[in-house]
Design an enzyme around this catalytic site. Structure first.
Site, PDB file in Angstrom:
ATOM      1  N   HIS A  74      66.648  54.475 -83.559  1.00  0.00           N
ATOM      2  CA  HIS A  74      65.659  55.267 -83.500  1.00  0.00           C
ATOM      3  C   HIS A  74      64.494  54.490 -84.243  1.00  0.00           C
ATOM      4  CE1 HIS A  74      62.237  58.300 -83.426  1.00  0.00           C
ATOM      5  NE2 HIS A  74      62.794  58.971 -82.664  1.00  0.00           N
ATOM      6  N   THR A 146      23.737  31.987 -49.837  1.00  0.00           N
ATOM      7  CA  THR A 146      24.196  33.232 -49.450  1.00  0.00           C
ATOM      8  C   THR A 146      25.293  32.930 -48.505  1.00  0.00           C
ATOM      9  OG1 THR A 146      22.522  33.683 -48.025  1.00  0.00           O
ATOM     10  CG2 THR A 146      22.234  34.444 -50.064  1.00  0.00           C
ATOM     11  N   HIS A 147      26.453  33.573 -48.235  1.00  0.00           N
ATOM     12  CA  HIS A 147      27.503  33.331 -47.351  1.00  0.00           C
ATOM     13  C   HIS A 147      28.104  31.804 -47.497  1.00  0.00           C
ATOM     14  CE1 HIS A 147      26.624  37.500 -45.645  1.00  0.00           C
ATOM     15  NE2 HIS A 147      25.152  37.035 -45.982  1.00  0.00           N
ATOM     16  N   SER A 272      48.533  13.203 -61.974  1.00  0.00           N
ATOM     17  CA  SER A 272      49.644  12.415 -62.266  1.00  0.00           C
ATOM     18  C   SER A 272      49.619  11.338 -61.162  1.00  0.00           C
ATOM     19  CB  SER A 272      50.945  13.168 -62.212  1.00  0.00           C
ATOM     20  OG  SER A 272      51.280  13.637 -60.880  1.00  0.00           O
ATOM     21  N   LYS A 277      40.805  11.685 -60.281  1.00  0.00           N
ATOM     22  CA  LYS A 277      40.592  13.131 -60.268  1.00  0.00           C
ATOM     23  C   LYS A 277      40.145  13.556 -61.481  1.00  0.00           C
ATOM     24  CE  LYS A 277      41.216  15.813 -57.401  1.00  0.00           C
ATOM     25  NZ  LYS A 277      42.270  16.280 -57.001  1.00  0.00           N
ATOM     26  N   GLU A 284      39.742  27.099 -63.593  1.00  0.00           N
ATOM     27  CA  GLU A 284      41.143  27.610 -62.948  1.00  0.00           C
ATOM     28  C   GLU A 284      42.024  28.296 -63.744  1.00  0.00           C
ATOM     29  OE1 GLU A 284      41.283  23.890 -59.557  1.00  0.00           O
ATOM     30  OE2 GLU A 284      42.262  23.630 -61.340  1.00  0.00           O
TER      31      GLU A 284
END
Length: 446
Positions: A74, A146-147, A272, A277, A284
Site C-alpha cells: 500500500h 485562403t484554401h 542521410s 535537405k 515537425e
C-alpha cells in the site's frame, strides 16, 4: 533501463523534476506536515507534536517508503509509516483523520501548482518573442492565403500578432484556472470528515492555507476530476496553438513557397541520403507531440466518471497522464520558442510570391473602389470576376484587361487602376491592429 522517450529525448530538467518520484514524495510529506500543523493549531493534536512532525518529517526517505511498500503493498501507508519512524513519539499523529487521497490529491495540487508556474513563464517567453516579431514585421507585406490559394495581401506582423493574441489567452486561462486546479482536500473516507469531527472544515481550510493552494468546498473520497479535465484541456489547447504555428512554418518553408526557414546549423544534416535537405524538423516535432498531448483529454474526462464515492480506475491513467502531457507541453513550448527566435524570413521570396499573380489577387480592391464610385456591388463583383478569370486563363496582366473595359474605366481611370492593384496599399488597419495587440499584451503580461 530507459524506456519512455521522456527519459532520454524530450522534456526540460525543471519540469521533469516536478513529476519525479522524489518530488512527488516530498509533496506528500508537505501535505502531511500541513495536516499536522493545522490540527495542532486547532487543538486536534498536541501543538508540540505538530512542531516535531514539521521539523522531522523531511528526514523520511523514499527508499525506506519503498521497502515498507514491498511488505505491505500500500503506497500511501508505506509513506505514512516512513514518516512516523523519523518523528518518534509524535509520529502517532501522522495522517490523523485523513484518507489516502486527502494527501495524494493534495500532493497533486502542489505538483500542478509548480507545473503551472513553469508553464506560465514559458508562455510569457514565447509571447515576448511573438510580440517582438510582430512589431518588427508589421510593415512586411506578404500574400494572404485562403484554401491554400492566393488571396489579398496581409502582413507577417499580423500573423505573429494573431499567434501572440492566442498565447495571451492561454496565459489568461492559466491564471483563471489556477485556483480551480491547484487545490487540495481533507474530507476523509467518503467526504463526510467524520474522523475529524466538528472542526473538519476548519482544519481543511487551515491545511490548504499553509500549503498556499485552494481548498475544495465539497468532495467525496477524491477531488472531483472535472478540475483535472480542465487542466488537460488547457494543455491540449496550448499544444494545438503550437501545432498551428508549426504547420504554418512547415507550409511556408515548402520549396515552392520558401518564405521562411527554421534556423539551420553550419554542420546540421538534413537527410542521410539527400545532402541538400534543410527540413523543418523542430516544427515537425512540435506538431507530432501535440497529438500525444491532445490524446490525454479523453481519459482525463473519463476519470471523472467513477463509481459511487470513488473507485480506482482514475489512478493508473493519472500516473501516466500528468507527467507525460505536462512534460511534453513544456517541451514543445521551449522548442517552438527557439524556432520563432531563429526563424529566417526570406523577404525576396515573400515579394516574389506577393506579385506572382501580377495583380489578379488584388481584384477585390478594384471591386470595392467601383462600388464607392457608384457601380452596384454585385455588378462590380461580376465584372471583376470575369476579367480575373480571363487574366488567369490568358496570362494577361489584370491591369491591361481592366484598362480596356469601358464599364470599369467609366468609373476609374487607367492610372488609378494600377494603383489599386498595388499590394502595399491594401493592408487596411493591419499595422494598427498589430500595434494594439503588442501594447495590450506587453502591458498585461510582460
Amino acid at each position: 533501463m530507459a524506456i519512455h522517450p521522456i527519459e532520454f529525448r524530450y522534456g526540460t530538467p525543471e519540469m521533469k523534476t516536478v513529476f519525479s518520484e522524489e518530488h512527488r514524495f516530498r509533496c506528500i510529506i508537505e501535505a502531511e506536515i500541513a495536516l499536522a500543523r493545522a490540527e495542532g493549531i486547532l487543538g486536534m493534536i498536541p501543538r508540540e507534536d505538530a512542531d516535531i512532525i514539521a521539523e522531522k518529517a523531511h528526514q523520511a526517505s523514499l527508499e525506506r517508503a519503498k521497502e515498507i511498500e514491498d511488505e505491505i503493498h500500500h503506497d500511501m501507508m508505506a509513506v505514512v509509516r516512513a514518516i512516523s519512524e523519523v518523528c518518534g513519539h509524535a509520529g502517532r499523529w501522522i495522517h490523523y483523520g485523513a484518507t489516502s487521497n486527502d494527501i495524494l490529491d493534495t500532493a497533486t495540487g502542489l505538483q500542478i501548482r509548480d507545473a503551472l508556474n513553469i508553464l506560465e513563464n514559458k508562455l510569457k517567453n514565447i509571447l515576448k518573442v511573438l510580440l517582438d516579431r510582430a512589431e518588427k514585421t508589421r510593415y512586411l507585406v506578404c500574400i494572404g492565403r485562403t484554401h491554400g490559394q492566393h488571396g489579398v495581401p496581409t502582413t507577417y506582423g499580423l500573423r505573429f500578432a494573431i499567434w501572440a493574441s492566442e498565447i495571451g489567452r492561454h496565459i489568461e486561462r492559466l491564471i483563471q484556472m489556477r485556483p480551480r486546479v491547484c487545490v487540495g482536500q481533507l474530507t476523509g473516507a467518503v467526504g463526510t470528515q467524520a474522523a475529524l469531527g466538528e472542526k473538519g472544515m476548519e482544519i481543511q481550510e487551515e491545511m490548504m492555507k499553509i500549503l498556499n493552494i485552494s481548498s475544495v468546498d465539497v468532495s467525496n473520497q477524491i477531488i472531483q476530476r472535472d478540475r483535472y479535465a480542465e487542466y488537460f484541456c488547457f494543455l491540449a489547447n496550448v499544444a494545438t496553438t503550437l501545432d498551428k504555428i508549426g504547420i504554418e512554418i512547415r507550409s511556408l518553408q515548402r520549396t515552392e513557397i520558401g518564405e521562411v526557414e527554421e534556423a539551420f546549423g553550419a554542420k546540421q544534416v538534413g537527410s542521410s541520403t539527400m545532402p541538400h535537405k534543410r527540413n523543418p524538423i523542430k516544427s515537425e516535432q512540435v506538431c507530432g507531440l501535440a497529438r500525444i498531448i491532445r490524446s490525454s483529454v479523453e481519459p482525463a474526462f473519463q476519470n471523472n466518471t467513477l463509481w459511487d464515492e470513488r473507485d480506482l480506475t482514475n489512478s493508473s491513467p493519472e500516473r501516466i497522464l500528468f507527467p507525460e502531457a505536462t512534460i511534453l507541453t513544456d517541451h514543445i513550448l521551449k522548442i517552438m520558442t527557439s524556432v520563432l527566435e531563429g526563424l529566417n524570413l526570406k523577404e525576396d521570396r515573400i515579394r516574389q510570391n506577393l506579385t506572382m499573380l501580377h495583380g489578379i489577387n488584388m481584384a477585390e480592391s478594384v471591386m470595392i473602389e467601383l462600388t464607392k464610385k457608384g457601380m452596384g456591388r454585385q455588378e462590380a463583383h461580376e465584372i471583376i470576376r470575369e476579367k480575373s478569370m480571363q487574366a488567369l486563363a490568358t496570362h494577361q496582366p489584370l491591369t491591361s484587361l481592366l484598362s480596356n473595359t469601358p464599364e470599369v474605366t467609366r468609373y476609374i481611370p487607367g492610372s488609378e487602376i494600377e494603383k489599386l492593384l498595388d499590394p502595399e496599399s491594401y493592408i487596411g488597419t493591419s499595422v494598427q491592429q498589430v500595434e494594439r495587440v503588442v501594447h495590450k499584451l506587453r502591458t498585461l503580461y510582460l
